[in-house]
Write an enzyme that holds these catalytic residues in place. Structure first.
Site, PDB file in Angstrom:
ATOM      1  N   ARG A   1     -10.118  10.951 -12.501  1.00 55.06           N
ATOM      2  CA  ARG A   1      -9.551  11.093 -11.162  1.00 55.06           C
ATOM      3  C   ARG A   1      -8.927   9.802 -10.654  1.00 55.06           C
ATOM      4  NH1 ARG A   1     -12.541  14.990  -7.258  1.00 55.06           N
ATOM      5  NH2 ARG A   1     -12.916  16.758  -8.610  1.00 55.06           N
ATOM      6  N   LYS A   2      -9.026   8.736 -11.428  1.00 58.79           N
ATOM      7  CA  LYS A   2      -8.526   7.438 -10.979  1.00 58.79           C
ATOM      8  C   LYS A   2      -7.096   7.196 -11.466  1.00 58.79           C
ATOM      9  CE  LYS A   2     -13.106   5.391 -10.853  1.00 58.79           C
ATOM     10  NZ  LYS A   2     -14.098   4.649 -11.663  1.00 58.79           N
ATOM     11  N   ASP A  52       0.836  -1.206   0.000  1.00 58.17           N
ATOM     12  CA  ASP A  52       0.000   0.000   0.000  1.00 58.17           C
ATOM     13  C   ASP A  52       0.869   1.254   0.000  1.00 58.17           C
ATOM     14  OD1 ASP A  52      -2.522   1.479   0.255  1.00 58.17           O
ATOM     15  OD2 ASP A  52      -1.832   1.937   2.277  1.00 58.17           O
ATOM     16  N   LYS A  85       1.963 -14.957  -3.264  1.00 59.36           N
ATOM     17  CA  LYS A  85       2.518 -16.100  -3.998  1.00 59.36           C
ATOM     18  C   LYS A  85       3.418 -16.960  -3.130  1.00 59.36           C
ATOM     19  CE  LYS A  85       0.823 -15.022  -8.067  1.00 59.36           C
ATOM     20  NZ  LYS A  85      -0.136 -15.917  -8.759  1.00 59.36           N
TER      21      LYS A  85
END
Lengths: 233, 233
Positions: free
Chosen positions: B202-203, B157, B181
């Site tokens: 906006r993404k 993140d 994995k």
């Protein structure tokens, strides 16, 4: 992935594993240096999933509500420690955990009460649900005044993974998919809900979400897929 | 989601926000109690993204390799602190951060060197890439000897979000999808790679993965979708 899981199970039963590189790490001196940090057995074996002075009235209220529901046995409070115990019983069998020296369980790695992950989990076996009461401390900050997205992911992984663990047995997270809807204010109280959706072969599918204690705000939604480790090494 | 982001931007510029419940939290005494913990300004302003005694030879080798690549300016090392600075400059503008008293940035919340998230990020603006060298400490344990899936999610993140931040500006994570994995051994060194995939309105779409330093093991793959906060409150 399957190979990884099998190797982890080997770790769980103390058998040496080629993939477990901890010995290599230790030989490089990393773990040896780290293990010099003072470590109290008392703090490690203290159940952290009980009220402390940092818990807000909202947290205590939710805790008491769930404790009330444990009276008839439908819900069960799960204890939580800074380090997993050396022996765990699962499905009537006892497993010995081989952990890194002086390691800490990530979710309990911050010592001071109230600064990190304050949480307690409640299990409803019949409903295949696990609910986690979570009060994020000020050491979990990301955006100003709010919990870091990584800390939100961590509590979701723990709750969904915990639910899969108690429902299906020894598992490893294979996928975690989170939709962040609204940031979680530090010091607030939220309910992290998880539910076993279905089991397909070795795959365990979970759903979950995080809501404010008053139910008004949806903070996040998540799905999780875990791999059920069937074989005993 | 958009509303949440706008409110966060308000937090960023010190304007009061109805959604920022920090004042309410403070009034309940939670933050006041927490703020009694001793807090050193020196430790807060120390750049943690520099070598320390806990770094393994593998970590130092990777660090030196990337530092070499910063010489011609194509790569840049990003400093990292236990708390975000009170003022940040972004796109030539200065923003004042309104943070919880005595808070800590989650990824730097564990004080002792080597126990938590040891990491350093390098940015390549032209290639739209951010690479994070990461050495998980023994306080991040999940499965025996390996990093907790939540700590893996946190570093992903931070890396994907950091890349989106430096490429697109002020963003909030909207989605994080992780395929695990192979578990990451504690004390090992991995490279967390992130790349800006595309921007749609906006993404902001990101891709990323985690590989062992020798490139032989793929530990995780991830995609991230962030929401670019365009409007200035």
């Amino acid at each position: 992935m399957l190979r990884s899981c099998t190797q982890l199970v080997k770790g769980l039963t103390c058998r040496p594993s080629a993939r477990c590189r901890l010995d290599a790490v230790r030989s490089r001196g990393v773990v040896d240096r780290i293990s010099l940090v003072p470590f109290s057995n008392a703090s490690v074996t203290t159940d952290c999933a009980l009220p402390n002075d940092s818990w807000s009235p909202d947290m205590l209220e939710q805790f008491n509500k769930f404790m009330e529901m444990t009276r008839d046995g439908t819900w069960k409070r799960l204890p939580s420690y800074r380090k997993f115990m050396e022996k765990v019983t699962l499905g009537g069998k006892e497993y010995v955990l081989k952990r890194a020296p002086n390691s800490r369980f990530f979710m309990r790695s911050i010592d001071k009460e109230g600064l990190g992950f304050e949480y307690v989990m409640f299990l409803n076996q019949a409903q295949k649900r696990l609910v986690c009461l979570f009060q994020p401390g000020i050491y979990l900050e990301g955006p100003p005044g709010f919990a870091h997205g990584g800390s939100t992911a961590a509590i979701l992984d723990s709750t969904l993974g915990g639910c899969a663990f108690y429902m299906a047995g020894r598992i490893m997270t294979g996928n975690l998919n989170i939709n962040y809807k609204s940031p979680i204010p530090l010091g607030s109280v939220v309910l992290v809900e998880s539910k076993l959706d279905r089991v397909e072969g070795r795959k365990v599918f979970m759903t979950g979400h995080i809501r404010s204690a008053d139910g008004q705000t949806l903070h996040a939604e998540a799905t999780g897929k875990s791999l059920f480790v069937l074989s005993q090494p």
